[in-house]
Design an enzyme around this catalytic site. Structure first.
Site, mmCIF file in Angstrom:
data_model
loop_
_atom_site.group_PDB
_atom_site.id
_atom_site.type_symbol
_atom_site.label_atom_id
_atom_site.label_comp_id
_atom_site.label_asym_id
_atom_site.label_seq_id
_atom_site.Cartn_x
_atom_site.Cartn_y
_atom_site.Cartn_z
ATOM 1 C CG HIS A 9 -1.930 -1.101 1.245
ATOM 2 N ND1 HIS A 9 -1.604 -2.401 1.523
ATOM 3 C CD2 HIS A 9 -3.271 -1.077 1.024
ATOM 4 C CE1 HIS A 9 -2.695 -3.143 1.483
ATOM 5 N NE2 HIS A 9 -3.717 -2.374 1.181
ATOM 6 C CD GLU A 19 -19.007 -5.669 26.597
ATOM 7 O OE1 GLU A 19 -19.812 -5.756 27.539
ATOM 8 O OE2 GLU A 19 -19.222 -4.963 25.573
#
Length: 614
Positions: free
Chosen positions: A28, A355
């Protein structure tokens, strides 16, 4: 470095990103080129890091949340002299440390990235440790792409960072307006990001990300901002500096077609070397003290929930080891993590109902030298599965406790029942999965997790279970306990957690009818005790697993997989598990409805006795 030198360094980072992706034939580079000015200024003028001593507690932490921009990160390491040209050329090849997305195979990479939206949450954990525990005088720098700002986990982290006043944390948002398949949601509307971050209590600086003087001022402003995290929101152009790819759609994740022409357009190769500033000295010697461990002790015959034993053992661990920290998902009163909070409040971190942030913070804290224990309901840990998966990629060592597991929790109903958690944790690379059936076993297993590597999971129960083991019993990881055994055994009952007691009751009932049943407590579901299972299969030829979990991926599968190495398999393997959709009822009623109570187990064995047991 001055402005001209920084500009040249940025161009070098672009050139090196182009050529390393070209050599690999993948990567990339355009995503790397957009952030090159930002990282040039950081590397030369603001990062404090000793590359010869990556474990130095004073080192700044740099997280490339946009991990696909690894060509840029590796180009920075090359410029800093941490990598040589030969290794740089191994990018994305078999056996190379320079993977497509960074991992801790490189000693300067704290955590693996690439699953977007995780860098900032992990950085929050690092900054929390530095602010609250005071052992790490580092700054935390997180480079984020604009596409990943759509992830919910980013905003869990943003709110937590603002609430905790994490002024050592700086988020650098590379707003290049182009995602993988097209435009990002806000394109180059810098204030769209700024408004949201300021709402969460952040200080923001909006700049042209290709103006190195503006970037320098922004980093200085971040360093001087107190009691607030800072976000540098930088407008950039993907593929900056090469006309063929700059700010163009369809260039994501592809090497530049004519690398030689692109490098010439960027001014050719350079060989600038950056003398990165050394970190501050850390207070103390950086080593947490340890004392003798004194675990809680329970009397045989008492009825004690394993979650209570977890909380008490965790508190004892906190007394024994100063590096133990606990993270809670706002259910500490239920998981019993609050026992630790009362004794060690400075090392207890409330993450609220988030969480993903809880697990990410645990990963961040272990990266800076702590031993985290994160606790929530087993059912809700599924929200954080990707963070747990990436924790394994990060080679992280964390312990996770899931309470209120299975249908045994009773009247709260199926939304609260962890019935998939064993499958989830067993599927994680290198994990350890434990399920105690009584309080003394729970205390011992919690203590054992402290010395283990990788992701460790301890599954606890809400309701009380009889104490069947003495306080001095040993429970080696990868072991099991044979609780009933005779030469006349005709079937083996295998339980874990609450179902151990179902198996024991069933065995006693069957014995009265002349059917001898072996009983195994398989408290370690990963690794599993293959030798004991193999002996049972040879002796009785019939194994029955009983679990308070869905049949997929839990105890039954763990037992079946133990015979996957070619050892002789049992003639019959029967699995009793939760196959119905539970409703609201007592725990005993739930187990009966699911067919995993003692009466159901005994009935199943009677049926087997009629058909196949000799």
């Amino acid at each position: 470095m001055d402005t001209d030198e920084l500009t040249e360094l940025a161009q070098q980072l672009r050139v090196d990103s182009v050529r390393v992706a070209d050599t690999a034939g993948s990567g990339h580079p355009t995503s790397s080129m957009s952030a090159a000015d930002l990282m040039a200024v950081l590397l030369a003028n603001h990062l404090r890091y000793d590359f010869d001593h990556p474990g130095h507690p004073g080192n700044d932490r740099l997280i490339f949340s946009k991990g696909h921009a690894s060509p840029l990160l590796y180009s920075m390491y090359l410029a800093a002299g941490a990598l040589d040209e030969e290794e740089f050329g191994t990018y994305r090849t078999l056996g190379s440390r320079l993977e497509g997305h960074p991992t801790p195979r490189l000693p300067w990479v704290d955590v693996a990235t690439g699953s977007l939206g995780q860098g900032l949450p992990v950085g929050v954990g690092m900054a929390l440790a530095g602010r609250r525990l005071g052992h790490t005088p580092h700054r935390v720098w997180v480079l984020s792409g604009d596409s990943e700002m759509a992830e919910g986990s980013v905003w869990e982290a943003a709110e937590h960072a603002g609430d905790q006043h994490l002024d050592a944390l700086t988020l650098i948002v590379d707003v290049n307006r182009l995602g993988q398949r097209g435009l990002t949601r806000h394109q180059r509307d810098l204030d769209a990001y700024g408004r949201r971050l300021r709402a969460f209590g952040w200080h923001t600086v909006e700049i042209d990300g290709h103006d190195v003087e503006a970037v320098e001022r922004a980093f200085n402003e971040a360093a001087s901002t107190a009691d607030k995290p800072t976000a540098i929101i930088a407008g950039t152009r993907k593929g900056r500096g090469v006309r063929a790819v700059e700010d163009r759609e369809g260039m994501h994740g592809k090497p530049v077609k004519d690398a030689g022409e692109a490098i010439a357009e960027l001014g050719g190769r350079r060989s600038i070397r950056v003398d990165v500033a050394r970190p501050q000295a850390a207070p103390g010697n950086g080593t947490a003290r340890s004392r003798p461990l004194s675990l809680p002790r329970y009397d045989i015959g008492d009825t004690v929930p394993t979650r209570d034993a977890f909380g008490e053992a965790l508190t004892a661990l906190g007394h024994a080891h100063e590096d133990v920290v606990v993270l809670d998902g706002e259910v500490g009163d239920s998981t019993r993590a609050e026992y630790f909070a009362k004794e060690h409040p400075q090392r207890y971190f409330e993450c609220y109902i988030a969480e993903q942030q809880m697990i990410a913070a645990a990963v961040g804290m272990q990266a800076v030298g702590h031993s985290p224990y994160a606790a929530s309901f087993a059912a809700f840990l599924t929200r954080a599965h990707d963070f747990l998966r990436m924790a394994a990629v990060s080679r992280a060592s964390i312990t996770v406790a899931g309470s209120h597991a299975g249908v045994s929790i009773g009247e709260d109903g199926p939304s609260q029942m962890g019935l998939e958690d064993l499958a989830m944790f067993r599927s994680i690379h290198g994990s350890t999965v434990l399920q105690p059936c009584d309080a003394n076993q729970a205390a011992r297993l919690v203590a054992a997790t402290y010395d283990l590597a990788g992701v460790r999971y301890v599954r606890t129960m809400r309701s009380g279970t009889p104490v069947i083991y003495g306080p001095d019993e040993e429970f080696p990881i990868g072991g099991s306990k044979v609780l009933r055994r005779s030469d006349a055994d005709r079937v083996t009952l295998i339980g874990t957690g609450v179902t151990v007691h179902s198996c024991l009751e069933a065995a006693d009932a069957l014995a009265a009818e002349g059917i001898a049943a072996r009983v195994i407590d398989l408290y370690s579901l990963k690794p599993v005790d293959g030798d004991t299972l193999s002996a049972a299969a040879e002796d009785t030829e019939c194994l029955v697993t009983v679990e308070d979990h869905h049949p997929e991926g839990g105890l039954g599968d763990a037992v079946a997989e133990a015979f996957g190495d070619g050892r002789p398999a049992p003639r019959r393997l029967v699995r009793l598990a939760v196959t119905n959709m539970p409703g609201s009822a007592t725990g005993e009623e739930q187990r009966r409805a699911a067919g995993i109570d003692a009466e159901s187990v005994a009935a199943g064995v009677r049926l087997l006795a009629e058909k196949i047991i000799r």
